[in-house]
Design a protein around this motif. Structure first.
Motif, PDB file in Angstrom:
ATOM      1  N   ARG A   7      47.838  34.000 -33.783  1.00 12.38           N
ATOM      2  CA  ARG A   7      47.557  35.418 -33.517  1.00 12.38           C
ATOM      3  C   ARG A   7      48.550  36.001 -32.520  1.00 12.38           C
ATOM      4  N   ARG A   8      48.910  35.197 -31.533  1.00 13.79           N
ATOM      5  CA  ARG A   8      49.811  35.685 -30.493  1.00 13.79           C
ATOM      6  C   ARG A   8      51.253  35.808 -30.985  1.00 13.79           C
ATOM      7  N   THR A   9      51.717  34.829 -31.792  1.00 13.82           N
ATOM      8  CA  THR A   9      53.127  34.778 -32.178  1.00 13.82           C
ATOM      9  C   THR A   9      53.414  35.226 -33.599  1.00 13.82           C
ATOM     10  N   GLY A  10      52.405  35.179 -34.453  1.00 10.03           N
ATOM     11  CA  GLY A  10      52.622  35.518 -35.859  1.00 10.03           C
ATOM     12  C   GLY A  10      53.182  34.363 -36.676  1.00 10.03           C
ATOM     13  N   GLU A  11      53.343  33.196 -36.056  1.00 11.21           N
ATOM     14  CA  GLU A  11      53.840  32.031 -36.781  1.00 11.21           C
ATOM     15  C   GLU A  11      52.788  31.513 -37.750  1.00 11.21           C
ATOM     16  N   THR A  12      53.239  30.775 -38.749  1.00 13.39           N
ATOM     17  CA  THR A  12      52.301  30.176 -39.701  1.00 13.39           C
ATOM     18  C   THR A  12      51.632  28.961 -39.067  1.00 13.39           C
ATOM     19  N   PRO A  13      50.423  28.631 -39.512  1.00 11.81           N
ATOM     20  CA  PRO A  13      49.744  27.449 -38.979  1.00 11.81           C
ATOM     21  C   PRO A  13      50.554  26.167 -39.172  1.00 11.81           C
ATOM     22  N   ALA A  14      51.197  26.049 -40.325  1.00  7.73           N
ATOM     23  CA  ALA A  14      51.981  24.843 -40.589  1.00  7.73           C
ATOM     24  C   ALA A  14      53.131  24.709 -39.593  1.00  7.73           C
ATOM     25  N   ARG A  15      53.796  25.806 -39.304  1.00 11.86           N
ATOM     26  CA  ARG A  15      54.926  25.781 -38.358  1.00 11.86           C
ATOM     27  C   ARG A  15      54.445  25.416 -36.952  1.00 11.86           C
ATOM     28  N   ILE A  16      53.329  25.978 -36.535  1.00 11.41           N
ATOM     29  CA  ILE A  16      52.773  25.690 -35.211  1.00 11.41           C
ATOM     30  C   ILE A  16      52.393  24.217 -35.117  1.00 11.41           C
ATOM     31  N   ALA A  17      51.701  23.725 -36.128  1.00  9.51           N
ATOM     32  CA  ALA A  17      51.259  22.330 -36.127  1.00  9.51           C
ATOM     33  C   ALA A  17      52.448  21.383 -36.101  1.00  9.51           C
ATOM     34  N   GLU A  18      53.480  21.689 -36.859  1.00  4.89           N
ATOM     35  CA  GLU A  18      54.666  20.837 -36.887  1.00  4.89           C
ATOM     36  C   GLU A  18      55.392  20.877 -35.539  1.00  4.89           C
ATOM     37  N   ARG A  19      55.602  22.059 -35.010  1.00  8.72           N
ATOM     38  CA  ARG A  19      56.321  22.214 -33.748  1.00  8.72           C
ATOM     39  C   ARG A  19      55.593  21.535 -32.591  1.00  8.72           C
ATOM     40  N   ASP A  20      54.276  21.687 -32.551  1.00  7.20           N
ATOM     41  CA  ASP A  20      53.478  21.147 -31.449  1.00  7.20           C
ATOM     42  C   ASP A  20      52.954  19.738 -31.733  1.00  7.20           C
ATOM     43  N   GLN A  21      53.476  19.122 -32.790  1.00  6.36           N
ATOM     44  CA  GLN A  21      53.094  17.767 -33.197  1.00  6.36           C
ATOM     45  C   GLN A  21      51.581  17.614 -33.343  1.00  6.36           C
ATOM     46  N   LEU A  22      50.988  18.546 -34.060  1.00  6.12           N
ATOM     47  CA  LEU A  22      49.547  18.517 -34.291  1.00  6.12           C
ATOM     48  C   LEU A  22      49.199  17.990 -35.679  1.00  6.12           C
ATOM     49  N   THR A  23      50.209  17.613 -36.438  1.00  2.00           N
ATOM     50  CA  THR A  23      49.954  17.100 -37.780  1.00  2.00           C
ATOM     51  C   THR A  23      49.584  15.628 -37.709  1.00  2.00           C
ATOM     52  N   GLN A  24      48.808  15.192 -38.665  1.00  6.85           N
ATOM     53  CA  GLN A  24      48.353  13.810 -38.708  1.00  6.85           C
ATOM     54  C   GLN A  24      49.316  12.993 -39.561  1.00  6.85           C
ATOM     55  N   VAL A  25      49.689  11.834 -39.068  1.00 11.15           N
ATOM     56  CA  VAL A  25      50.592  10.939 -39.788  1.00 11.15           C
ATOM     57  C   VAL A  25      49.751  10.018 -40.656  1.00 11.15           C
ATOM     58  N   SER A  26      49.951  10.115 -41.976  1.00 10.24           N
ATOM     59  CA  SER A  26      49.219   9.243 -42.892  1.00 10.24           C
ATOM     60  C   SER A  26      50.157   8.415 -43.760  1.00 10.24           C
ATOM     61  N   ASP A  27      51.445   8.589 -43.569  1.00  9.88           N
ATOM     62  CA  ASP A  27      52.445   7.810 -44.295  1.00  9.88           C
ATOM     63  C   ASP A  27      52.408   6.363 -43.798  1.00  9.88           C
ATOM     64  N   ASP A  28      52.356   5.428 -44.719  1.00  8.97           N
ATOM     65  CA  ASP A  28      52.199   4.023 -44.355  1.00  8.97           C
ATOM     66  C   ASP A  28      53.347   3.463 -43.516  1.00  8.97           C
ATOM     67  N   ALA A  29      54.571   3.918 -43.735  1.00 10.44           N
ATOM     68  CA  ALA A  29      55.717   3.337 -43.022  1.00 10.44           C
ATOM     69  C   ALA A  29      55.595   3.477 -41.499  1.00 10.44           C
ATOM     70  N   PRO A  30      55.391   4.674 -40.956  1.00  4.46           N
ATOM     71  CA  PRO A  30      55.250   4.757 -39.503  1.00  4.46           C
ATOM     72  C   PRO A  30      53.965   4.104 -38.996  1.00  4.46           C
ATOM     73  N   LEU A  31      52.900   4.173 -39.794  1.00  2.00           N
ATOM     74  CA  LEU A  31      51.648   3.537 -39.379  1.00  2.00           C
ATOM     75  C   LEU A  31      51.825   2.029 -39.259  1.00  2.00           C
ATOM     76  N   ARG A  32      52.478   1.441 -40.243  1.00  2.00           N
ATOM     77  CA  ARG A  32      52.724  -0.010 -40.197  1.00  2.00           C
ATOM     78  C   ARG A  32      53.623  -0.368 -39.015  1.00  2.00           C
ATOM     79  N   ALA A  33      54.607   0.478 -38.740  1.00  2.00           N
ATOM     80  CA  ALA A  33      55.501   0.213 -37.605  1.00  2.00           C
ATOM     81  C   ALA A  33      54.712   0.223 -36.299  1.00  2.00           C
ATOM     82  N   TRP A  34      53.828   1.198 -36.126  1.00  2.00           N
ATOM     83  CA  TRP A  34      52.998   1.244 -34.919  1.00  2.00           C
ATOM     84  C   TRP A  34      52.065   0.037 -34.840  1.00  2.00           C
ATOM     85  N   ILE A  35      51.482  -0.326 -35.977  1.00  2.00           N
ATOM     86  CA  ILE A  35      50.594  -1.496 -36.008  1.00  2.00           C
ATOM     87  C   ILE A  35      51.382  -2.748 -35.620  1.00  2.00           C
ATOM     88  N   ASP A  36      52.579  -2.904 -36.177  1.00  2.00           N
ATOM     89  CA  ASP A  36      53.414  -4.067 -35.846  1.00  2.00           C
ATOM     90  C   ASP A  36      53.740  -4.093 -34.352  1.00  2.00           C
TER      91      ASP A  36
END
Length: 87
Positions: A7-36
């Motif tokens: 509301r304040r900036t007019g940015e899209t929700p997707a852009r805000i979430a990506e910029r502020d790292q609010l998206t959830q990582v569900s890709d197996d490659a980074p998840l497996r790396a963190w688990i390892d």
């Protein structure tokens, strides 16, 4: 938080979430790396978990969540950890 920024900036929700790292990582490659990484850093807990001590799964998931700064998909992390336990 996303809505207020939107509301304040007019940015899209997707852009805000990506910029502020609010998206959830569900890709197996980074998840497996963190688990390892967690398994390497906490060998005693990992060994006990892989030997069948299921109560440690929550501890390991929590460590992955911390390592990912809360962005890892906890359901997917649980599934990937469970798949590592031999039948």
């Amino acid at each position: 938080a996303v809505f207020a920024i939107m509301r304040r900036t007019g940015e899209t929700p997707a852009r805000i979430a990506e910029r502020d790292q609010l998206t959830q990582v569900s890709d197996d490659a980074p998840l497996r790396a963190w688990i390892d990484e967690v398994i390497t850093e906490r060998p005693d807990e990992a060994r006990r978990y892989l030997a069948g001590e299921r109560k440690l799964q929550g501890v390991l998931v929590g460590l992955v969540m911390k390592k990912s700064k809360g962005t890892a998909d906890p359901k997917r992390v649980n599934a990937l950890l469970a798949a590592r336990i031999p039948d």
